[in-house]
Design a protein around this motif. Structure first.
Motif, mmCIF file in Angstrom:
data_model
loop_
_atom_site.group_PDB
_atom_site.id
_atom_site.type_symbol
_atom_site.label_atom_id
_atom_site.label_comp_id
_atom_site.label_asym_id
_atom_site.label_seq_id
_atom_site.Cartn_x
_atom_site.Cartn_y
_atom_site.Cartn_z
ATOM 1 N N GLY A 1 -0.521 0.058 -4.027
ATOM 2 C CA GLY A 1 -1.959 -0.465 -4.129
ATOM 3 C C GLY A 1 -2.318 -1.372 -5.168
ATOM 4 N N MET B 1 0.948 -1.187 0.202
ATOM 5 C CA MET B 1 -0.103 0.157 0.013
ATOM 6 C C MET B 1 0.793 1.191 -0.019
ATOM 7 S SD MET B 1 -2.742 -1.268 -0.608
ATOM 8 C CE MET B 1 -3.905 0.202 -0.530
ATOM 9 N N ASP C 1 4.338 -4.040 4.938
ATOM 10 C CA ASP C 1 3.728 -3.365 3.847
ATOM 11 C C ASP C 1 3.459 -4.474 2.996
ATOM 12 O OD1 ASP C 1 2.490 -1.143 2.450
ATOM 13 O OD2 ASP C 1 4.436 -0.918 1.212
#
Length: 118
Positions: A87, A52, A114
């Motif tokens: 993303g 992300m 992450d």
């Protein structure tokens, strides 16, 4: 700052690729990015995953594979470079008979926290 490839111990990441951190803030003086070599064995794939926060660049140095990036799937081969925006779900599959080897640049630096498997 210089690193020596032979001194860097590889490890397996959350997405199941073998990584050798060539430069990473956790170990080296670099502050805002990381550079790693990733290897995926013949017939193997990384887990489909997303970061992300991190923007990644994959640069293929040897082998042959297939990149799944968002809704698109395409072949990758030596000298190809792929941008993976934050993303965006992605994975790679080795379609050849030798290891698929890529340089992976991450900004900010790679972090297990992450990485979310999808």
């Amino acid at each position: 700052m210089k690193t020596c490839y032979a001194d860097i111990v590889p490890y397996i990441t959350k997405d199941a690729s073998e990584i050798r951190e060539l430069m990473h803030p956790g170990t080296h003086c670099v502050r805002k990015q990381s550079l790693a070599e990733a290897k995926v064995g013949p017939g193997k794939s990384t887990e489909h995953h997303v970061h992300m926060k991190t923007e990644e660049l994959y640069h293929v140095t040897s082998g042959a594979g297939e990149m799944r990036l968002g809704d698109e799937t395409f072949p990758i081969s030596p000298k190809d470079t792929v941008l993976i925006p934050p993303g965006t779900p992605h994975s790679v599959r080795n379609t050849g008979n030798e290891p698929l080897v890529m340089l992976c640049c991450c900004a900010p630096a790679y972090a297990h926290e992450d990485t979310t498997l999808v």
